[in-house]
Design a protein around this motif. Structure first.
Motif, short mmCIF file in Angstrom:
data_model
loop_
_atom_site.label_atom_id
_atom_site.label_comp_id
_atom_site.label_asym_id
_atom_site.label_seq_id
_atom_site.Cartn_x
_atom_site.Cartn_y
_atom_site.Cartn_z
N UNK A 98 -18.59 -9.98 -36.41
CA UNK A 98 -17.17 -9.70 -36.65
C UNK A 98 -16.41 -9.38 -35.37
N UNK A 99 -17.11 -9.28 -34.25
CA UNK A 99 -16.50 -8.94 -32.98
C UNK A 99 -16.48 -10.15 -32.03
N UNK A 100 -15.63 -10.06 -31.04
CA UNK A 100 -15.62 -11.09 -29.99
C UNK A 100 -16.74 -10.77 -29.01
N UNK A 101 -17.67 -11.67 -28.85
CA UNK A 101 -18.86 -11.44 -28.04
C UNK A 101 -18.58 -11.84 -26.59
N UNK A 102 -18.59 -10.87 -25.69
CA UNK A 102 -18.30 -11.12 -24.28
C UNK A 102 -19.54 -11.07 -23.40
N UNK A 103 -20.71 -10.95 -24.02
CA UNK A 103 -21.91 -10.68 -23.24
C UNK A 103 -22.29 -11.84 -22.30
N UNK A 104 -22.02 -13.07 -22.72
CA UNK A 104 -22.41 -14.22 -21.91
C UNK A 104 -21.25 -14.84 -21.14
N UNK A 105 -20.04 -14.47 -21.50
CA UNK A 105 -18.87 -15.16 -20.94
C UNK A 105 -18.13 -14.35 -19.89
N UNK A 106 -18.31 -13.04 -19.85
CA UNK A 106 -17.50 -12.20 -18.97
C UNK A 106 -18.39 -11.35 -18.07
N UNK A 107 -17.96 -11.22 -16.82
CA UNK A 107 -18.60 -10.30 -15.88
C UNK A 107 -17.94 -8.93 -16.07
N UNK A 108 -18.63 -8.05 -16.79
CA UNK A 108 -18.10 -6.73 -17.11
C UNK A 108 -18.79 -5.69 -16.23
N UNK A 109 -18.02 -4.77 -15.68
CA UNK A 109 -18.60 -3.74 -14.81
C UNK A 109 -17.77 -2.46 -14.93
N UNK A 110 -18.38 -1.34 -14.55
CA UNK A 110 -17.69 -0.05 -14.56
C UNK A 110 -17.66 0.49 -13.15
N UNK A 111 -16.64 1.30 -12.87
CA UNK A 111 -16.51 1.99 -11.58
C UNK A 111 -16.20 3.44 -11.89
N UNK A 112 -17.14 4.32 -11.55
CA UNK A 112 -17.05 5.73 -11.94
C UNK A 112 -17.56 6.61 -10.82
N UNK A 113 -17.47 7.93 -10.97
CA UNK A 113 -18.11 8.82 -10.00
C UNK A 113 -19.62 8.59 -9.99
#
Length: 1044
Positions: free
Chosen positions: A456-471
């Motif tokens: 039911x969700x849009x799956x971004x696991x293979x299509x998008x370079x996702x990253x976080x920037x944190x302390x």
């Protein structure tokens, strides 16, 4: 249904007694709210469990006098009758609302039984019967009905303080017991010592409620109807009493948002001078004030105060302002107060009972409270939680009773708990019932995304370079980013992906109610108290690298050249973060420096170089977009005020060992701009879908008169500050730069922060659309969407966005959003909790600053000597800012003995006889050593020491020792090593204070996972680094943190 009549004896608006006859309808079927019911009652909502040994039914007098005992969550199976509820309503709306909230709270096993509408439990009042006797008879009849209705399967215990009722009713029915409250607690709850102590304290306070003497100390308050008529006619002014923190004995102000609209003279409020004029009003009470003749108006004292006994002087006042006296209390806003029991030999005169103590409140704005106790000797030098019961006109002080003992004054844990209680922060460990609602994620049973939910969700696991920037070391990652090129490079796609907390926290669940009650995560100097259990905040809702996580996403398609938005998409997604970067690493990659990305360490060189190049390109594109977004807001007048950015330094066990100030990096602003952009677009979306019930955040323009200190101070330094608009203010602050001293601009921005009004959550149906504007961010609509792990407002916004998307698809929301009234009440609650969190953080910071200096000899320790810059001139001294420690405070040029600061030829300062003369931009002292002048923005050397008092919080005192800058002191940047040193030492002290706790048996893994966090996580500050400072001015100055 049976019709009868009910006779009421009421008072008219003129005080005359009126007999009113009303129709009263009786029904056979009234809900009993018991799980044992065999009669098929329509028991919607809470029901009492059937596995208890008994139900308890308190009579009206017990509910009136001992409600706080019945509020203890350990007491189960409580049946409140309609009769007792109505009796409580007559005591005041504040008590009635407490009972209503208790009945609505699913954590408490209590229900309301409408006994006066039940045909077989209703008791008409007999001729000549007193109201108290009739109420007791009604409650007993209700208990008998309950026992018979449940077919004898549950014993009923009626508790009362009426001994005649005990002897009269106790033997009438075998299954209904009638006993006193004390006997009930001792017999049924012998292990619940807190309830017995609280009962004893309240009972003793009730017994000694009558004042010792009959001499009237204060005038009586006017009747409610007279006050109401006077407010309508303009004779009286209504507002909240705010007692001065620095002159608690003499100065208080009555303020209200609507005062300035009534008269320009009232824009700054009404001065109430002296305790007699307050007429028993306590800080925070809603009062009615009568203005004095203009000839009796006084001004605010502008001299620095050295203590509560500081005498007023007409020469030290501002121009006269409206002055008045309290003539009535419209609403008492009493809360729990922390007091200290003074030593017996130093205590003020005690009553003849020798057990009545004048306890000294921790908050100087609260009057001393007379407490009746049999433990006066044992509680000397202890912090105790008390509640005020009454304040008769014949008493100089209010009467109260003790609730519980916190510990000995001065101990770290006692002082931290004092900070929480003084700010009405209640953060018990999460209950077993709440933890049972949590999903399981363990090595034996690892959590995995549900296939149906993933579909039911849009799956971004293979299509998008996702990253976080944190302390560095951050565990509660609630936002990630993505950026990629589309359409052959003609378009860019920017994505902000936020932890989908509301998927795991169902609205109305116990966890949701607890999160709503807390409203925010509370950050103190040595710990934090999470809004959500750790299994969510640090695990399943944390967007960690390399694992599947649910997210709420906003994705924009932008023109690659102009960066104009061509399309925006909102929705639920499934993501897997590829990189968990920290700020310093991301900035190093942007700068082209050599840096090791942990996720790439095990790849072969060719693949590592390719992926590293892809990551750097994404960071560069993100930075390019963020610069454009910031430039857009700058053109609209966005403000950038003074802020301090910090990171948490952790050891190998991921415990924080120090809070290290960090130099500002561009990547901080990059992340912040993306979060602000997402908040803005979500605000637009939910406001369009729900124009009258969306939760937004507004920041009203500040009142121009509040900028006077900023304008005058800047003029003394040769700068002109234009405050007509946010754009003009931002531009003039950018120009107000002294190339020789960067601290000048920093102080001017701090003053601008202090002048700001406070940003507030609100329901869109409660404000006209032209009031939606956010002054600090220069945005027409704004909300909070990006931190649902630590802010309940963000959870509400997530639910609104989900409902808006369902409406967009033509589907009805699963649960309709709250209406405007309920949403506005929720907004006010969240605003109140946010203010409490900011005050607590500020007080905690002050506590640990004092701990740092307390163990040092100010005469010999070089760390107690620092460079300070003057930023305000007062009649008898100056206010300074110490950049090394981020401390602001007063420096006296004339002390209480009349001596003044005299500077010698070598610039050293000492106290001598002399005089002080104040000017607009400087202050001059004259003594036998000549004259010495201290100007705005001068650097001086001060000595820092700690003033300790047993009854109040410790405070820092600053004394000038040289009228020249501290030797070797260069203009300090936020990353000052000395400030870092202070914080490290503070954490060390906290660790020593907790060594005893460390010796206790080691907690199990499950206990460690679900307990309250004991270490601070300052990730919460980073999203808001570039938003407007909205804390209390003292907090903003001390913490130096810019918030929205």
């Amino acid at each position: 249904m049976i019709k009868t009549e009910k006779v009421l004896h009421l008072k008219s608006s003129r005080g005359r007694k009126v007999r009113v006859v009303r129709e009263h309808y009786l029904r056979e079927r009234v809900p009993c709210f018991s799980a044992l019911c065999q009669a098929g009652c329509e028991n919607d909502g809470k029901v009492l469990p059937g596995d208890l040994t008994h139900y308890v039914v308190p009579d009206a007098e017990v509910v009136l006098n001992y409600l706080e005992v019945l509020e203890l969550v350990e007491l189960q199976g409580v049946v409140f009758t309609q009769t007792a509820c109505q009796a409580l309503h007559s005591k005041g709306r504040r008590f009635y609302n407490r009972l209503r909230n208790l009945l609505k709270d699913p954590r408490h096993d209590c229900v309301l039984f409408a006994n006066e509408f039940q045909e077989f439990s209703y008791c008409p009042r007999e001729k000549g019967e007193s109201q108290e006797k009739w109420q007791t008879r009604c409650v007993y009849a209700a208990a008998v009905w309950y026992y018979n209705h449940l077919a004898g399967m549950m014993n009923l215990v009626m508790i009362t303080e009426d001994l005649d009722a005990v002897s009269r009713f106790s033997s009438l029915n075998s299954g209904v017991y009638v006993i006193g409250v004390q006997e009930y607690l001792q017999s049924f709850w012998p292990a619940l010592q807190a309830a017995q102590d609280l009962y004893g304290s309240v009972r003793q306070a009730l017994q000694e409620k009558e004042a010792d003497g009959s001499q009237r100390e204060f005038p009586e308050h006017l009747p409610a109807q007279v006050l109401e008529a006077g407010i309508k006619s303009g004779r009286f002014v209504q507002g909240t009493l705010n007692v001065s923190k620095h002159r608690a004995q003499n100065e208080a102000f009555v303020t209200s948002d609507g005062l300035s609209s009534k008269s320009p003279d009232l824009s700054a409020g009404v001065l109430v001078e002296g305790s007699k004029s307050r007429n028993r009003a306590v800080h925070g009470d809603l009062v009615a004030v009568e203005l004095l003749p203009k000839a009796e108006w006084r001004g605010k004292v502008t001299a620095l105060s050295e203590g509560p006994a500081d005498e007023r002087s007409g020469d030290d006042e501002t121009k006269p302002m409206p002055t008045g006296r309290v003539v009535g209390i419209l609403q008492r806003n009493w809360r729990d107060y922390v007091v200290t029991f003074p030593p017996r030999d130093a205590a003020q005169a005690q009553s003849r009972a020798a057990q009545r103590v004048l306890a000294v409140p921790w908050d100087r704005r609260i009057p001393k409270v007379r407490i009746s106790t049999q433990q006066a000797d044992a509680l000397q030098d202890h912090r105790v939680v008390v509640r005020i019961d009454s304040w008769p006109s014949t008493s100089l002080y209010p009467n109260g009773h003790s609730v519980r003992v916190l510990g000995r004054a001065g101990e770290l844990e006692t002082e931290v708990q004092t900070v929480l209680i003084e700010n009405c922060i209640h953060v018990p460990p999460f209950s077993e019932a709440q933890l049972r609602e949590m999903p399981v994620n363990s090595p034996e049973k690892p959590w995995a995304a549900d296939p149906a939910e993933a579909a039911a969700r849009r799956d971004l696991r293979q299509t998008h370079l996702v990253f976080s920037i944190d302390p560095q070391g951050c565990e509660d990652v609630d936002d990630t980013l993505s950026v990629r090129r589309l359409a052959g490079g003609k378009l860019l796609e920017l994505g902000v992906h936020i932890a989908d907390v509301t998927h795991f926290v169902r609205e109305g669940s116990l966890t949701d109610l607890e999160a709503r009650s807390r409203a925010t995560t509370y950050y103190l100097a040595d710990r934090r108290y999470d809004m959500l259990p750790a299994v969510l905040s640090a695990d399943l809702c944390s967007l960690l690298g390399g694992v599947d996580r649910y997210a709420m996403s906003v994705m924009w398609e932008l023109d690659a050249q102009s960066l104009a938005v061509t399309k925006v998409w909102f929705g639920r997604t499934l993501i897997r973060s590829s990189y968990q970067l920290h700020y310093e690493l991301a900035q190093a990659l942007l700068n082209g420096e050599e840096a090791q990305v942990p996720e790439l360490a095990r790849l072969d060189p060719e693949e590592r170089d390719a992926k590293l190049s892809e990551l750097i390109q994404a960071l560069e594109t993100l930075t390019h977009i963020a610069r454009h977004l910031r430039a857009q807001r700058d053109r609209g007048g966005a403000l950038e005020l003074e802020g301090v950015e910090v990171r948490a330094q952790l050891d190998q066990d991921k415990n924080i060992t120090a809070l290290v100030p960090r130099q500002p990096l561009e990547v901080h602003e990059t992340v912040a701009e993306c979060m602000i952009y997402a908040n803005h677009w979500v605000a637009r979306k939910i406001q369009e879908a729900f124009p009258y019930q969306a939760l937004l955040r507004r920041h009203p323009p500040p009142r121009q008169e509040l900028f006077s200190q900023l304008v005058d101070t800047a003029r003394a330094a040769g700068f002109s500050i234009d405050t007509r608009t946010n754009k003009a203010l931002a531009d003039s602050l950018d120009r107000a730069v002294d190339p020789e001293d960067p601290l000048v601009n920093r102080l001017l921005r701090m003053m601008a922060t202090q002048a700001m009004s406070q940003a507030l959550y609100f329901s869109t149906g409660a404000q006209p659309e032209d009031q939606f504007y956010h002054y600090g961010l220069a945005l027409d609509r704004y909300t909070h969407f990006t931190s649902p792990i630590r802010r309940y407002a963000d959870m509400v916004v997530h639910r609104l966005l989900t409902a808006a998307l369902q409406l967009e698809r033509g589907a009805e929301p699963g649960k309709p959003p709250a209406g405007n009234k309920d949403m506005e009440e929720l907004a006010e609650h969240i605003n109140s909790r946010n203010r409490a969190a900011q005050r607590a953080q500020n007080l905690s910071t002050g506590l640990f600053q004092c701990l740092f200096f307390k163990e040092r000899d100010p005469e010999t320790d070089p760390r107690c000597v620092a460079d300070a810059i003057i930023y305000s001139i007062r009649d008898n001294g100056v206010l300074v800012f110490i950049p090394e420690y981020g401390v602001k405070g007063p420096v006296y040029m004339r002390n209480k003995e009349g001596l003044v600061v005299a500077a010698g030829p070598d610039s050293t300062c000492e106290w001598q006889s002399g005089s002080v003369r104040r000017h607009s931009d400087h202050i001059t002292t004259m003594s036998g050593r000549g004259s010495a002048t201290f100007r705005l923005f001068d650097h001086i050397t001060v000595r820092i020491s700690v003033l300790s008092t047993n009854c109040h919080a410790d405070t820092l005192t600053l004394q000038v020792i040289s009228n020249q800058p501290h030797l070797g002191a260069a203009p300090q940047r936020p990353g000052s090593p000395r400030r870092s040193q202070l914080v490290q030492e503070v954490v060390r002290l906290a660790g020593e204070a907790q060594e005893k706790a460390a010796r206790r048996p080691e907690l199990s893994k499950e206990e460690r996972e679900f307990r309250q966090s004991r270490t601070p996580n300052l990730y919460s500050l980073l999203e808001e680094i570039r938003e407007l400072a909205l804390m209390d001015p003292d907090a903003a100055a001390r913490a130096g943190t810019v918030m929205a």
